[in-house]
Design an enzyme around this catalytic site. Sequence first.
Site, PDB file in Angstrom:
ATOM      1  N   THR A   1      55.131  47.701  26.031  1.00 29.26           N
ATOM      2  CA  THR A   1      55.661  48.167  24.749  1.00 29.26           C
ATOM      3  C   THR A   1      55.078  49.515  24.368  1.00 29.26           C
ATOM      4  OG1 THR A   1      55.684  47.692  22.356  1.00 29.26           O
ATOM      5  CG2 THR A   1      53.844  46.820  23.612  1.00 29.26           C
TER       6      THR A   1
ATOM      7  N   TYR B   1      49.255  42.022  18.515  1.00 26.04           N
ATOM      8  CA  TYR B   1      50.361  42.182  19.465  1.00 26.04           C
ATOM      9  C   TYR B   1      50.109  43.376  20.385  1.00 26.04           C
ATOM     10  CZ  TYR B   1      55.014  43.424  21.190  1.00 26.04           C
ATOM     11  OH  TYR B   1      56.077  43.761  21.988  1.00 26.04           O
TER      12      TYR B   1
END
Length: 366
Positions: free
Chosen positions: A137, A180
Site C-alpha cells: 500500500t 495498518y
Amino acid sequence: MNARTHLHEPTNEGPVLITGGAGFIGTNLATRLLESGRRVVILDNLSRPGVEANAHWLWQRFGDCVAIEIGDVRDAGRVRGLVANASQVFHFAAQVAVTSSLVDPRDDFETNLGGTLNVLEAMRAMESPPSLVFTSTNKVYGALDDIALDRAGDRYAPRDETLRSAGVSETRPLDFHSPYGCSKGGADQYVLDYARSFGLPAALFRMSCIYGPHQCGNEDQGWVAHFLRCALRREPITIYGDGRQVRDILFVTDLADAFVRCQARMHELAGRAFNMGGGPSNALSLREVLGTIASLTGRAPQIEYGPWRVGDQRWYVSDTQAFRRATGWAPAVDAQEGIARLHEWLVETTMPSQARVPATSRTHAA
C-alpha cells in the site's frame, strides 16, 4: 533451510492461487486468468460484506475451472497445502482499513503480517516455489506531511515541480503510520527480504486507489465505489477533511494487466517493489470525483464533512515509471471513462430496474 543463492523457476503446472480472491481485485484478476484458460484456486474467509456474491458470480460463470476454498490466511496449514499445489500466487488477503486497525491492532497484525508470513514460509519450504505478487500500500510512505502543498482550486498540488509532474517514486523513504501502515509495511519488507535472503521469486505493488466492477466500497476502503453507491441511493457522503485530497486512481482491468505482466517477468522483477496507480494523468481530488459523479447521475451528491483522519495523505500520486520501463505497461482506461464504467455497472447490478435511467439520457463526464 539454507538461503538460496539464485531464483528457482516453478516446474509444476498447477493452478493460480489467489488469497483474498473473492474480493474486488481478486475477482477481477480471477476473471482475467480464467478467461485466458488458467485454472484458479481462491482462498477467502468471506468476511467482507459483498465478497460472497463475488464468489457466487465466479462459480456461476466459470464452474469447475475455479475452486473456492473458504478459509483464512492465518491458518498456516491450510495456506501451506494450497501454496504447495500452485504455479503462481497472488496474495491479496488482508485487513484493509486504517480505521479498523486503530480499533483492533492485533487482528490487523495477525491478518496482514502473520498471514503474509504464512504464505512466505509455505513458499520457503518448497524446492521449487511458485512466483508471488503481493499487494502492499502507499500507506507505507506515511502521511507525507513533509511535502509542501498549495491549494489549486478544488485540489492540493505539491510545490515541487518533479512531484507534480511524476508523482511519488519508490525512492521515497518508508514511514509507517497507523497500525495498518505498520502491518502492511512489515509484510512489504518481509516479502522483499524473503526474495533477498531465500531467493523466493516474489515482487510487490505499493498500491494507490483501485476502482471498478465488483467493488464493495465503503468510506474506509474503495471510496470511488462508495461515493457512487451513496449518490445512486441518494444517501449523504461524508468527506473527512476538506475534499481537496488528491489520489491517482487506477481502473481494475489495468491493474490485472499489470499483475499478469509482473508474473510473466518475475525472473527479472523478483525482489522489487513498484508503486502502482493511475499516475499523474489519472489524479483527481475527492471534490473533482464528486463533480464527475454529479454529471453521471444528473444531481449533486449530498455532502457532509468530518475531521481529518489519522494518517490521511492530503496528496498522493504514484510514479509508475519504474514498472512501465520494466514491462511496457501503461493504463488504458482514463479516470473519466473508468468512473463512467463503474457507474454503469452499479446501475445495472444494484439499482431496481424501474429506477434506472435509459443509457441514452445519461450525461457522461467529458
